[in-house]
Enzyme design. Structure first.
Site, mmCIF file in Angstrom:
data_model
loop_
_atom_site.group_PDB
_atom_site.id
_atom_site.type_symbol
_atom_site.label_atom_id
_atom_site.label_comp_id
_atom_site.label_asym_id
_atom_site.label_seq_id
_atom_site.Cartn_x
_atom_site.Cartn_y
_atom_site.Cartn_z
ATOM 1 N N ASP A 1 0.837 -1.212 0.000
ATOM 2 C CA ASP A 1 0.000 0.000 0.000
ATOM 3 C C ASP A 1 0.871 1.261 0.000
ATOM 4 O O ASP A 1 2.009 1.234 0.459
ATOM 5 C CB ASP A 1 -0.903 -0.030 1.248
ATOM 6 N N HIS B 1 2.656 3.322 -8.927
ATOM 7 C CA HIS B 1 2.525 1.889 -9.224
ATOM 8 C C HIS B 1 3.762 1.379 -9.975
ATOM 9 O O HIS B 1 4.244 0.279 -9.718
ATOM 10 C CB HIS B 1 1.259 1.626 -10.037
ATOM 11 N N LEU C 1 11.244 -20.365 -4.536
ATOM 12 C CA LEU C 1 10.205 -19.549 -3.908
ATOM 13 C C LEU C 1 8.867 -19.690 -4.637
ATOM 14 O O LEU C 1 8.816 -19.615 -5.863
ATOM 15 C CB LEU C 1 10.632 -18.073 -3.944
HETATM 16 C C1 FPP Z 1 -1.951 0.132 -3.330
HETATM 17 O O1 FPP Z 1 -1.491 1.471 -3.292
HETATM 18 C C2 FPP Z 1 -1.368 -0.564 -4.459
HETATM 19 C C3 FPP Z 1 -2.075 -1.167 -5.462
HETATM 20 C C4 FPP Z 1 -3.539 -1.190 -5.531
HETATM 21 C C5 FPP Z 1 -1.395 -1.795 -6.587
HETATM 22 C C6 FPP Z 1 -0.199 -2.621 -6.288
HETATM 23 C C7 FPP Z 1 0.502 -2.841 -7.551
HETATM 24 C C8 FPP Z 1 1.826 -2.777 -7.731
HETATM 25 C C9 FPP Z 1 2.824 -2.600 -6.646
HETATM 26 C C10 FPP Z 1 2.330 -2.860 -9.113
HETATM 27 C C11 FPP Z 1 2.869 -4.094 -9.642
HETATM 28 C C12 FPP Z 1 2.594 -5.378 -9.000
HETATM 29 C C13 FPP Z 1 2.928 -6.560 -9.563
HETATM 30 C C14 FPP Z 1 2.717 -7.807 -8.786
HETATM 31 C C15 FPP Z 1 3.471 -6.655 -10.911
HETATM 32 P P1 FPP Z 1 -2.543 2.657 -3.421
HETATM 33 O O2 FPP Z 1 -2.646 3.029 -4.856
HETATM 34 O O3 FPP Z 1 -3.833 2.256 -2.777
HETATM 35 O O4 FPP Z 1 -1.826 3.781 -2.610
HETATM 36 P P2 FPP Z 1 -2.538 4.946 -1.787
HETATM 37 O O5 FPP Z 1 -3.227 4.279 -0.619
HETATM 38 O O6 FPP Z 1 -1.375 5.788 -1.368
HETATM 39 O O7 FPP Z 1 -3.475 5.635 -2.716
#
Ligand code: FPP
Length: 259
Positions: free
Chosen positions: A28, A45, A139
């Protein structure tokens, strides 16, 4: 010069420390990281992918059995369409770029979640990645995509009910083991350590059955800033926890058995 806190050094740093077998992470804070850097959310992201790479490599070097990452929840469809599109595109391109390296590292890839609403091209990538790496013994990297813990439990209930309706199982025989066996990854050990980055302290419908006895670790570090150093800190914190699984610490029982 090599990074003193990089994935390569983590095994030395954690030598002698009790390691978790399975780590589960809610990644997050990407959006807030991007905002803090004056950049659009998708930049967060993209930066998050670098953190994924670093943590996967570190877990591999530590010889952990499994790492489960929450990449996209069943509730994330509520985000703006443009952001959902970027995330889906990012999953596809990251898989294309990383798959062969992961395969060479002996990583076995698994995906959990409802694949049916995903684009057919992405669904094919997931199927192909699982097939390619199915025989690997390193893994186990589980990516939760369009996943929700309640969705998983409802699907398990449907599977068991259908088997009971066909007369294959006795409803009276449905116990915890039967439910575990009907979940997405029946053979995988439950996570020992749950990590959530980005400052929030909740489970957000992630692995709600499997996390029953996990040790919980929350950090304010946003996911794009998380790496081998932060993973080492989380594992050090985990190794200092006393896990009782509902039992009692032997020392408090005393010589008389603590009755
Ligand atoms: C939450 O942060 C994150 C996500 C919903 C997406 C997670 C995805 C990645 C890390 C990209 C790639 C992953 C893989 C496995 C290839 P948020 O956007 O909710 O952050 P915020 O709470 O600060 O808005």
């Amino acid at each position: 010069m090599s990074d003193p806190d990089g994935p390569g050094q983590i095994a030395d740093r954690l030598a002698g420390v009790a390691l978790p077998r399975h780590v589960a992470i809610i990644m997050d804070g990407n959006g807030r990281w991007a905002q803090r850097h004056g950049r659009p959310r998708h930049a967060g992201h993209r930066a998050g992918v670098t953190a994924v790479r670093s943590v996967v490599e570190a877990c591999g070097r530590l010889g952990l059995e499994a790492l489960t990452l929450f990449a996209f929840s069943s509730e994330n469809w509520r985000r703006p369409a443009g952001e959902v599109r970027v995330l889906m595109e990012l999953f596809r391109t990251t898989l294309d770029q990383e798959l062969h390296r992961l395969h060479e590292q002996g990583v076995r890839l698994r995906f959990i979640g409802d694949r049916t609403p995903l684009e057919p091209a992405l669904q094919r990538r997931l199927d192909d990645a699982e097939a390619l790496t199915a025989g690997n013994g390193g893994l186990e990297l589980v990516i939760a995509t369009n996943y929700g813990g309640r969705w998983e439990m409802a699907a398990a209930a449907r599977r068991l009910a259908a088997a009971a309706a066909r007369g294959e199982i006795d409803p009276e025989a449905i116990d915890e083991q039967a439910i575990q066996g009907a979940l997405c990854l029946p053979g995988l050990c439950d996570p020992d350590l749950f990590i959530r980055t980005g400052g929030e302290q909740r489970l957000s419908n992630f692995l709600i059955w499997q996390l029953a006895y996990a040790e919980l670790y929350f950090t304010d570090t946003p996911w794009p800033d998380f790496g081998a150093e932060q993973l080492a800190r989380a594992i050090e914190a985990y190794s200092g926890r006393e896990r009782r699984f509902g039992g009692v610490q032997p020392s408090v029982l005393g010589a008389a058995g603590g009755a």
